[in-house]
Design an enzyme around this catalytic site. Structure first.
Site, PDB file in Angstrom:
ATOM      1  N   LYS A  49       1.056  -0.030   7.411  1.00  0.00           N
ATOM      2  CA  LYS A  49       1.818  -1.284   7.410  1.00  0.00           C
ATOM      3  C   LYS A  49       2.756  -1.378   8.629  1.00  0.00           C
ATOM      4  CE  LYS A  49       3.584  -0.385   3.357  1.00  0.00           C
ATOM      5  NZ  LYS A  49       2.945   0.934   3.116  1.00  0.00           N
TER       6      LYS A  49
ATOM      7  N   GLY B 144       0.833  -1.194   0.000  1.00  0.00           N
ATOM      8  CA  GLY B 144       0.000   0.000   0.000  1.00  0.00           C
ATOM      9  C   GLY B 144       0.861   1.233   0.000  1.00  0.00           C
ATOM     10  N   PRO B 145       0.271   2.380  -0.241  1.00  0.00           N
ATOM     11  CA  PRO B 145       1.041   3.636  -0.241  1.00  0.00           C
ATOM     12  C   PRO B 145       1.624   3.927   1.133  1.00  0.00           C
ATOM     13  CG  PRO B 145      -1.169   3.931  -1.166  1.00  0.00           C
ATOM     14  CD  PRO B 145      -1.157   2.599  -0.516  1.00  0.00           C
TER      15      PRO B 145
ATOM     16  N   GLU C 274      10.528  -4.835   4.364  1.00  0.00           N
ATOM     17  CA  GLU C 274      11.182  -4.550   3.086  1.00  0.00           C
ATOM     18  C   GLU C 274      12.689  -4.601   3.220  1.00  0.00           C
ATOM     19  OE1 GLU C 274      11.388  -4.973  -0.032  1.00  0.00           O
ATOM     20  OE2 GLU C 274       9.607  -3.815  -0.472  1.00  0.00           O
TER      21      GLU C 274
END
Length: 578
Positions: A376, A370-371, A499
């Site tokens: 998150k 998501g942006p 990430e």
């Protein structure tokens, strides 16, 4: 401050008792020297007697030996208590800091917190270990000297006593100002230290933008502000010292005049006057010493207040009184997130997560996409109970994580952040952080699984190589593989990946991705993904927007069902092709 310190000092009552006895004895022996002087003058010089003089000297020498022995025990015991108490305070303070949530450290500068742990506690150690002992000894000397003065000569004692109220009241008033200014000064020094640490930590950015003069000036302004505050404190203390000196020495001068007229009139012997003068000087000196130490005690009171504020800070999130245990045999989803709603205290009207519902099965790999600002990272914080949701809950195999012990809960996870965290230690200690009792063989096995062994053995000292602050001696890919090795060694049930490859070059990303694939085997994994190519093959992808779950599916299904996901994918893949 004294009542607060007593809770630490009372644990060592035996040593404290020895120190107090030694203090009383040394004070008494110091005052006894006055009688030795009286005997020397009256029984030796005045009587023209060698035997009387010799006897007086023997008594004086015995007093001096006793004084030395008492001083040894006084200094050793008081210093021991000072060091021990400060060590205990530091341990309690650091233990409290470790229990506070990450949000506390986001609101408070690390340098200021470090100042309280080190500088403020050192100031307390100085006061407890030396200044307080010095003050107590001089207070006892003052009281004993005043008593002996009254026993020797009431009239002369009243002359000296008249100045005491003129010293005590300014001492109290000025002392309060010194305490307040001391706290302000220490706050400003801590802020300057924090700024210096931060600018030096990011020295590459400072130098790359050629802002050395700017940060130098900012540091100088802070240091100057701390200096001006300290200067006001020093002025008050200097005024107090000057006031005590002029009042006490003036009283002693008047007393000497009256005493000498009594000696000339035959109402007082020269020995008695000498002993009285000795007591008066001891009283004056002890009062002046207490005045000086009082300023140090007030500084320590300011430091103690800063430390007490930190120790008194209650963590927002704590383990329950009667924690439950997770039953992994229950037929429940490994993670069940129900109606999860959370807003940050700084933005109470903005919901970082808004009614989120999501279930994750054991062994499943789920990506969160998501942006930026979609929630998150906030979800990771809530899973780890770094923060507390306003509404909803998270369950592990049917047990609400609020009912679990924090240590037991967090032992279920291993976090591999986007920016790997390494400590100023060697390779082994950094990897072993995932499992402190691990053997060398286990550490090396984890490093091999993380594709880190080859570059580690090429380091100058291999696994014993020191990595510098935050692993500065390694490349980004090497740091990330060490972080993965740490997670492999921890052997968690749930893996949280933030990430972990986004900031790496292609070669490093390939190696790190291989390490991650090894780490994710047979584990439940949640992945925060900004680059969709890295999560195209996971079991499910959860799409978040504005804190809400807008869609769940595979990469291919979401390309058809989720306009947001398709837009993100088109932007990334088209950009990559370009």
């Amino acid at each position: 401050m004294l009542s607060w310190l007593w809770q630490f000092v009372k644990l060592y009552k035996t040593r404290l008792a020895i120190a107090i006895v030694a203090l009383i004895c040394t004070s008494a022996l110091t005052l006894s020297l006055g009688q030795g002087i009286r005997l020397m003058i009256d029984n030796g010089f005045a009587a023209q007697s060698y035997d009387g003089l010799a006897a007086a000297l023997k008594i004086t020498l015995l007093i001096i030996v006793g004084l030395a022995i008492g001083a040894y025990f006084r200094f050793y015991m008081v210093s021991w208590i000072g060091e021990r108490v400060v060590a205990d305070i530091r341990r309690q303070l650091y233990g409290r800091l470790l229990k506070l949530p990450p949000s506390f450290f986001e609101d408070n500068l690390a340098g200021e917190i470090q100042s309280r742990v080190t500088t403020d506690t050192t100031l307390l150690q100085t006061v407890i270990g030396s200044s307080f002992s010095f003050a107590l000894r001089n207070t006892l000397t003052f009281l004993g000297g005043m008593t002996l003065m009254f026993v020797s000569n009431v009239k002369l004692s009243l002359v000296v006593l008249t100045v005491v109220p003129f010293i005590v009241f300014p001492l109290i008033i000025v002392g309060r100002k010194v305490k307040r200014l001391s706290k302000d000064s220490q706050d400003k020094v801590a802020h300057v230290g924090a700024w210096a640490g931060e600018s030096l930590q990011h020295i590459k950015v400072v130098q790359a933008f050629t802002r050395e003069d700017l940060v130098k000036q900012q540091f100088a302004d802070g240091a100057e502000s701390a200096f001006q505050t300290a200067l006001r404190r020093i002025r008050y203390r200097a005024f107090l010292i000057a006031l005590v000196m002029i009042m006490v020495m003036g009283a002693v001068t008047v007393m000497l005049y009256i005493g000498e007229t009594d000696v000339l009139a035959g109402n007082l012997s020269a020995g008695d006057l000498s002993a009285f003068v000795f007591y008066a000087i001891m009283v004056a000196g002890s009062l002046a010493a207490v005045t000086e130490v009082y300023g140090e005690v007030q500084r320590a009171a300011g430091a103690a207040e800063r430390i007490r504020e930190l120790i008194a800070t209650e963590p927002e999130i704590e383990s329950p009184q009667a924690p439950e245990q997770v039953d992994f045999g229950r037929a429940e989803p490994l993670i069940a997130i129900a109606n999860l709603t959370f807003s940050y205290p700084s933005r109470p009207n903005h919901q970082a997560l808004d009614g989120l519902n999501l279930t994750i099965q054991r062994g499943e790999r789920v990506a969160l996409v998501g942006p930026s600002g979609s929630g998150k990272s906030t979800l990771f914080d809530l899973l780890l109970r770094f923060r507390q949701p306003q509404v909803g809950n998270i369950k592990i195999h049917g047990t609400d994580i609020k009912q679990l012990d924090l240590v037991s809960l967090r032992d279920l996870y291993a976090l591999v952040p986007q920016q790997p965290v390494l400590f100023s230690a060697n390779v082994v200690e950094n990897i072993r952080f995932g499992k402190p009792g691990a053997s060398q063989a286990e550490v090396e096995a984890a490093a091999k699984a993380a594709y880190a062994h080859d570059f580690i053995v090429d380091l100058p000292q291999g696994y014993q190589s020191f990595l510098g602050e935050q692993g500065v001696k390694l490349s980004g890919g090497q740091r990330q593989r060490l972080a993965i090795a740490r997670a492999i060694l921890a052997d968690p049930k749930i893996l949280l990946l933030d990430e972990a490859t986004s900031a790496l070059d292609a070669q490093s990303e390939h190696l790190v991705q291989q390490a991650l694939d090894e780490l994710m085997k047979h584990r439940t994994t949640l992945i925060i993904a900004h680059r969709l190519a890295t999560v195209a093959h996971v079991d499910r992808i959860a799409v978040l927007e504005h804190g809400k779950l807008v869609d769940v599916g595979t990469h291919q299904s979401l390309l058809q069902s989720s306009p947001l996901y398709k837009r993100l994918a088109d932007l990334q893949f088209q950009s990559h092709q370009a």
